[in-house]
Design a protein around this motif. Structure first.
Motif, PDB file in Angstrom:
ATOM      1  N   ALA A   1      51.512  36.434  32.662  1.00 17.75           N
ATOM      2  CA  ALA A   1      52.434  37.439  33.180  1.00 17.75           C
ATOM      3  C   ALA A   1      53.709  36.749  33.647  1.00 17.75           C
ATOM      4  O   ALA A   1      53.653  35.827  34.465  1.00 17.75           O
ATOM      5  CB  ALA A   1      51.800  38.208  34.327  1.00 17.75           C
TER       6      ALA A   1
ATOM      7  N   ILE B   1      56.170  41.122  32.595  1.00 14.78           N
ATOM      8  CA  ILE B   1      56.036  41.229  31.146  1.00 14.78           C
ATOM      9  C   ILE B   1      54.895  40.319  30.726  1.00 14.78           C
ATOM     10  O   ILE B   1      54.844  39.153  31.114  1.00 14.78           O
ATOM     11  CB  ILE B   1      57.331  40.821  30.428  1.00 14.78           C
ATOM     12  CG1 ILE B   1      58.489  41.737  30.844  1.00 14.78           C
ATOM     13  CG2 ILE B   1      57.153  40.866  28.911  1.00 14.78           C
ATOM     14  CD1 ILE B   1      59.827  41.341  30.246  1.00 14.78           C
ATOM     15  N   LEU B   2      53.966  40.861  29.942  1.00 21.57           N
ATOM     16  CA  LEU B   2      52.808  40.096  29.503  1.00 21.57           C
ATOM     17  C   LEU B   2      53.058  39.464  28.138  1.00 21.57           C
ATOM     18  O   LEU B   2      53.576  40.109  27.216  1.00 21.57           O
ATOM     19  CB  LEU B   2      51.565  40.997  29.425  1.00 21.57           C
ATOM     20  CG  LEU B   2      51.111  41.677  30.724  1.00 21.57           C
ATOM     21  CD1 LEU B   2      49.800  42.411  30.496  1.00 21.57           C
ATOM     22  CD2 LEU B   2      50.974  40.674  31.851  1.00 21.57           C
TER      23      LEU B   2
ATOM     24  N   LEU C   1      54.747  39.350  22.657  1.00 17.81           N
ATOM     25  CA  LEU C   1      54.556  40.365  23.682  1.00 17.81           C
ATOM     26  C   LEU C   1      53.163  40.959  23.589  1.00 17.81           C
ATOM     27  O   LEU C   1      52.565  41.040  22.512  1.00 17.81           O
ATOM     28  CB  LEU C   1      55.602  41.471  23.538  1.00 17.81           C
ATOM     29  CG  LEU C   1      57.055  41.095  23.866  1.00 17.81           C
ATOM     30  CD1 LEU C   1      57.983  42.245  23.523  1.00 17.81           C
ATOM     31  CD2 LEU C   1      57.184  40.736  25.340  1.00 17.81           C
TER      32      LEU C   1
ATOM     33  N   ASN D   1      50.675  46.106  29.295  1.00 19.05           N
ATOM     34  CA  ASN D   1      51.737  45.810  30.253  1.00 19.05           C
ATOM     35  C   ASN D   1      51.774  46.860  31.362  1.00 19.05           C
ATOM     36  O   ASN D   1      51.875  46.542  32.555  1.00 19.05           O
ATOM     37  CB  ASN D   1      53.080  45.755  29.527  1.00 19.05           C
ATOM     38  CG  ASN D   1      54.050  44.774  30.149  1.00 19.05           C
ATOM     39  OD1 ASN D   1      54.081  43.610  29.780  1.00 19.05           O
ATOM     40  ND2 ASN D   1      54.829  45.235  31.107  1.00 19.05           N
TER      41      ASN D   1
ATOM     42  N   TYR E   1      48.719  46.567  33.717  1.00 17.76           N
ATOM     43  CA  TYR E   1      48.821  45.427  34.633  1.00 17.76           C
ATOM     44  C   TYR E   1      49.767  45.746  35.787  1.00 17.76           C
ATOM     45  O   TYR E   1      49.444  45.503  36.957  1.00 17.76           O
ATOM     46  CB  TYR E   1      49.309  44.187  33.880  1.00 17.76           C
ATOM     47  CG  TYR E   1      49.518  42.987  34.774  1.00 17.76           C
ATOM     48  CD1 TYR E   1      48.446  42.190  35.168  1.00 17.76           C
ATOM     49  CD2 TYR E   1      50.794  42.650  35.238  1.00 17.76           C
ATOM     50  CE1 TYR E   1      48.636  41.091  36.003  1.00 17.76           C
ATOM     51  CE2 TYR E   1      50.991  41.558  36.071  1.00 17.76           C
ATOM     52  CZ  TYR E   1      49.915  40.786  36.450  1.00 17.76           C
ATOM     53  OH  TYR E   1      50.104  39.716  37.276  1.00 17.76           O
ATOM     54  N   ASN E   2      50.925  46.282  35.476  1.00 18.00           N
ATOM     55  CA  ASN E   2      51.922  46.544  36.517  1.00 18.00           C
ATOM     56  C   ASN E   2      51.488  47.641  37.481  1.00 18.00           C
ATOM     57  O   ASN E   2      51.809  47.609  38.668  1.00 18.00           O
ATOM     58  CB  ASN E   2      53.263  46.909  35.882  1.00 18.00           C
ATOM     59  CG  ASN E   2      53.981  45.706  35.310  1.00 18.00           C
ATOM     60  OD1 ASN E   2      54.027  44.649  35.921  1.00 18.00           O
ATOM     61  ND2 ASN E   2      54.527  45.843  34.116  1.00 18.00           N
TER      62      ASN E   2
END
Length: 229
Positions: A106, A114-115, A123, A145, A148-149
């Motif tokens: 990350a 951004i992963l 990406l 993404n 995760y965020n």
């Protein structure tokens, strides 16, 4: 007396609408494309758009989170590990229904990161191509993404834009002044040019049209503020 009553009703209505607007605009949640998932009292998130209805339940873990995401009755279970075992910080591993769908890193602070994939450095998520102006059903599920965020990074947003309150408030003030002082704007435009004159029937007709347009404008601006993100 009638003018004062009408003015008071306008003010009370405006205050009520402002309270309702702020309640809806400032409720926490998160955007998923054009759908806003409001945070519910039990901690879950729910919302819908033109394509589907979505619900999400997030359970925090010591080094990540578990997510149950439901779209139109179909549920997928995600497990997200931050600082995953055997990976360098900030290593991330994401499983979908027990199958690993992402391993990588990350870049950026959790919530706005951004992963990047570990295998080829690309990406985490491919760019979705909209066919004939519509999403394919497989593209409606949350991306790695986004998950995760939201789940690990704790991203929270609001649906409305408070910046729209300025033009909305301006329209309301003008409307209240016009109702309380019907000749105010006529005098401002012609008071120094005409002595003893009065507005014509055409002016009064356009005044009513202007009031209706102002009311419509308030609701249009409010609706626009909910679509901006």
């Amino acid at each position: 007396m009638e003018k004062k009553t009408s003015c008071l009703l306008c003010v009370l209505t405006a205050l009520l609408l402002a309270v309702l607007y702020l309640w809806a605009a400032l409720r926490p949640g998160v955007w998923l494309r054009d759908a806003f998932l409001y945070r519910q009292a039990d901690g879950s998130f729910s919302g819908k758009d033109a394509y589907a209805a979505y619900t999400m339940q997030v359970a925090q873990m010591e080094n990540g989170a578990e997510v149950d995401f439901t779209m139109d009755g179909e549920t997928r279970h995600y497990r997200l590990e931050s600082k995953a075992e055997g990976m360098s910080d900030p290593g991330v591993k994401i499983e979908q229904d027990g199958v690993v769908i992402f391993t990588g890193t990350a870049l950026g602070s959790p919530g706005d990161a951004i992963l990047w994939r570990e295998d080829d450095g690309g990406l985490a998520d491919e760019v979705n191509v909209i066919v004939n102006g519509e999403y394919q059903r497989s593209d409606l599920w949350p991306s790695c993404n986004w998950l995760y965020n939201v789940a690990v990074g704790g991203r929270r947003e609001t649906r409305g834009s408070v910046a729209f309150l300025l033009p909305i408030g301006a329209l309301v003030v003008l409307l209240v002044l016009d109702v309380r002082f019907p000749l105010l704007f006529w005098n401002l435009r012609h008071g120094l040019e005409v002595y003893g004159g009065e507005p014509t029937d055409w002016y009064y007709a356009m005044q009513r049209v202007s009031r209706i347009a102002s009311i419509i404008g308030v609701f249009v601006l409010a609706a626009m503020s909910f679509a901006v993100h």
